[in-house]
Design an enzyme around this catalytic site. Structure first.
Site, short mmCIF file in Angstrom:
data_model
loop_
_atom_site.label_atom_id
_atom_site.label_comp_id
_atom_site.label_asym_id
_atom_site.label_seq_id
_atom_site.Cartn_x
_atom_site.Cartn_y
_atom_site.Cartn_z
N GLU A 90 36.06 62.63 27.14
CA GLU A 90 36.18 61.75 28.11
C GLU A 90 34.85 61.76 29.02
O GLU A 90 34.65 60.61 29.54
CB GLU A 90 37.16 62.24 29.11
CG GLU A 90 38.76 62.16 28.46
CD GLU A 90 39.95 61.95 29.38
OE1 GLU A 90 39.66 62.12 30.42
OE2 GLU A 90 41.02 62.09 28.82
N ASP A 128 51.11 57.51 26.06
CA ASP A 128 50.35 58.87 25.81
C ASP A 128 50.01 59.40 27.23
O ASP A 128 50.34 58.55 28.22
CB ASP A 128 48.74 58.31 25.39
CG ASP A 128 47.74 59.82 25.24
OD1 ASP A 128 48.32 60.69 24.93
OD2 ASP A 128 46.65 59.54 25.65
N SER A 129 49.24 60.63 27.38
CA SER A 129 49.38 61.18 28.87
C SER A 129 48.10 60.48 29.38
O SER A 129 48.14 60.68 30.78
CB SER A 129 48.90 62.79 28.64
OG SER A 129 47.96 62.77 27.84
N CYS A 145 50.55 60.66 21.90
CA CYS A 145 50.27 61.93 22.43
C CYS A 145 50.74 63.11 21.67
O CYS A 145 51.88 63.02 21.37
CB CYS A 145 50.66 62.18 23.73
SG CYS A 145 50.18 63.72 24.69
N ASN A 146 49.71 63.93 21.16
CA ASN A 146 50.33 64.98 20.08
C ASN A 146 51.19 66.07 20.94
O ASN A 146 52.12 66.23 20.33
CB ASN A 146 49.06 65.75 19.48
CG ASN A 146 48.23 64.97 18.51
OD1 ASN A 146 48.60 65.35 17.27
ND2 ASN A 146 47.50 63.79 18.89
N TYR A 188 48.64 66.49 29.48
CA TYR A 188 49.98 67.24 29.18
C TYR A 188 49.57 68.57 28.54
O TYR A 188 50.29 69.31 28.33
CB TYR A 188 50.69 66.05 28.24
CG TYR A 188 51.35 65.12 29.03
CD1 TYR A 188 51.19 64.67 30.13
CD2 TYR A 188 52.26 64.26 28.25
CE1 TYR A 188 51.80 63.53 30.66
CE2 TYR A 188 53.13 63.27 28.67
CZ TYR A 188 52.69 62.86 29.91
OH TYR A 188 53.46 61.94 30.62
N GLY A 189 48.58 68.87 27.91
CA GLY A 189 48.07 69.67 27.18
C GLY A 189 48.33 71.22 27.69
O GLY A 189 48.25 72.08 26.91
N CYS A 207 45.16 66.12 18.16
CA CYS A 207 45.01 65.72 19.33
C CYS A 207 44.43 64.32 19.46
O CYS A 207 43.41 63.97 18.70
CB CYS A 207 43.96 66.50 20.21
SG CYS A 207 43.79 66.14 21.93
N THR A 208 44.95 63.53 20.55
CA THR A 208 44.52 62.02 20.58
C THR A 208 42.70 61.86 20.56
O THR A 208 42.32 61.07 20.11
CB THR A 208 44.95 61.42 21.99
OG1 THR A 208 44.98 62.35 22.97
CG2 THR A 208 46.41 61.00 21.72
N HIS A 209 42.15 62.70 21.37
CA HIS A 209 40.70 62.61 21.64
C HIS A 209 39.73 63.14 20.22
O HIS A 209 38.66 62.68 20.32
CB HIS A 209 40.44 63.41 22.71
CG HIS A 209 40.92 63.12 24.01
ND1 HIS A 209 42.20 63.07 24.37
CD2 HIS A 209 40.39 62.49 25.13
CE1 HIS A 209 42.45 62.32 25.58
NE2 HIS A 209 41.38 62.26 26.15
N1 DGL Z 1 46.87 63.25 24.78
C1 DGL Z 1 46.91 64.71 24.82
C2 DGL Z 1 47.31 65.04 23.01
O1 DGL Z 1 47.22 64.08 22.30
C3 DGL Z 1 45.66 65.22 25.02
C4 DGL Z 1 45.16 65.09 26.40
C5 DGL Z 1 46.24 65.91 27.20
O2 DGL Z 1 46.05 67.17 27.32
O3 DGL Z 1 47.10 65.18 28.20
O4 DGL Z 1 47.69 66.10 23.08
#
Ligand code: DGL
Length: 266
Positions: free
Chosen positions: A153, A11-12, A74-75, A43-44, A185-187
């Protein structure tokens, strides 16, 4: 084939712990390696080229650890780069977009689906394509919700601020009467309690759970399930700030994740 080899998850940053958690639940005996690219997070808000370059480095790192399977938790990386990564690598790989889309199709009754994610995920149109490929008649509304990641976060998932932010973002889905919302999204799974208050009659699709189920199915089909039913190993690697990862990751999982190793991947 040595089935004792680990599953690699990347993941990012720390958010992919939601996917890690579900994989542990569905595959409790698998050895797991989690790699969080905390140095280049988020990454988003990055371009497709950058996310693809970083994702390639992440896969290479996992391959050096001899993983038998790669999960892109990571999405954003799944949406922008999975199709390219699959062209370059023979290791079996899964992302979170297709599994989420499939679950949404199986859930919707009125054919109206909402999708939320980072800007890069939404702008890529990956969920839209994945959903329309499965059913071209669907009505889909996609929306980037960039404020959600920092809220989670910060540990503010159940706060008034989260409620107000979610209300502003999500009212459009009430208006169009979406009966299903993909948490792309992961979060976002951490915001479920707040989201259900606003979208009372909407079913939420958690791609973390769907992906874990799909990983299990594919490992079974490929005879890659670990045979030993002994306590597995779980190792965490990050590219920056291991202490911060340990703190947030442990609070996400509800237990101390132990040592987090700092690595260079470039
Ligand atoms: N892990 C990213 C996602 O699921 C969210 C956090 C990021 O922007 O890196 O898209």
């Amino acid at each position: 084939m040595n089935n004792n080899r680990p599953i690699g998850i990347f993941d990012s940053g720390v958010g992919g712990i939601t996917v890690f958690k579900e994989i542990r639940k569905y595959l409790p005996y698998e050895n797991l390696i989690y790699f969080g690219d905390t140095k280049h997070n988020p990454y988003g808000s990055k371009s497709k080229d950058t996310v693809t370059r970083l994702s390639t480095e992440n896969v290479q790192f996992l391959l050096r650890k001899n993983v038998k399977y790669v999960v892109i938790a990571c999405n954003t990386a799944s949406a922008l780069s999975l199709h390219l990564l699959r062209k370059f690598y023979t290791v079996p790989m899964i992302g979170v977009v297709d599994t989420g889309a499939k679950a949404a199709i199986e859930t919707t009754k009125n054919g109206k689906i909402g999708v939320i994610g980072t800007r890069a995920t939404i702008d890529s149109g990956a969920y839209l394509r994945a959903l329309l490929k499965l059913d071209p008649k669907l009505k889909i509304k996609s929306l980037a919700c960039p404020l959600f990641v920092p809220l989670v976060e910060e540990g503010w998932s159940n706060s008034k601020v989260a409620e107000l932010t979610a209300f502003e973002y999500l009212k459009v889905f009430r208006k169009i009467k979406a009966d299903t919302l993909v948490l792309g999204c992961t979060h976002y799974p951490f915001l479920k309690p707040v989201i259900v208050k606003i979208l009372k009659n909407t079913r939420l699709i958690d791609s973390a759970t769907e992906t874990a189920k799909a990983v299990k199915k594919e490992l079974e089909q490929k005879s890659l399930i670990r045979e030993k039913k002994t306590r597995p190993t779980c190792t965490f690697y990050v590219t920056d700030a291991p202490e911060r990862f340990k703190k947030i990751g442990s609070s996400f999982l509800g237990y101390d994740i132990g040592q987090v190793k700092l690595v260079e991947v470039e």
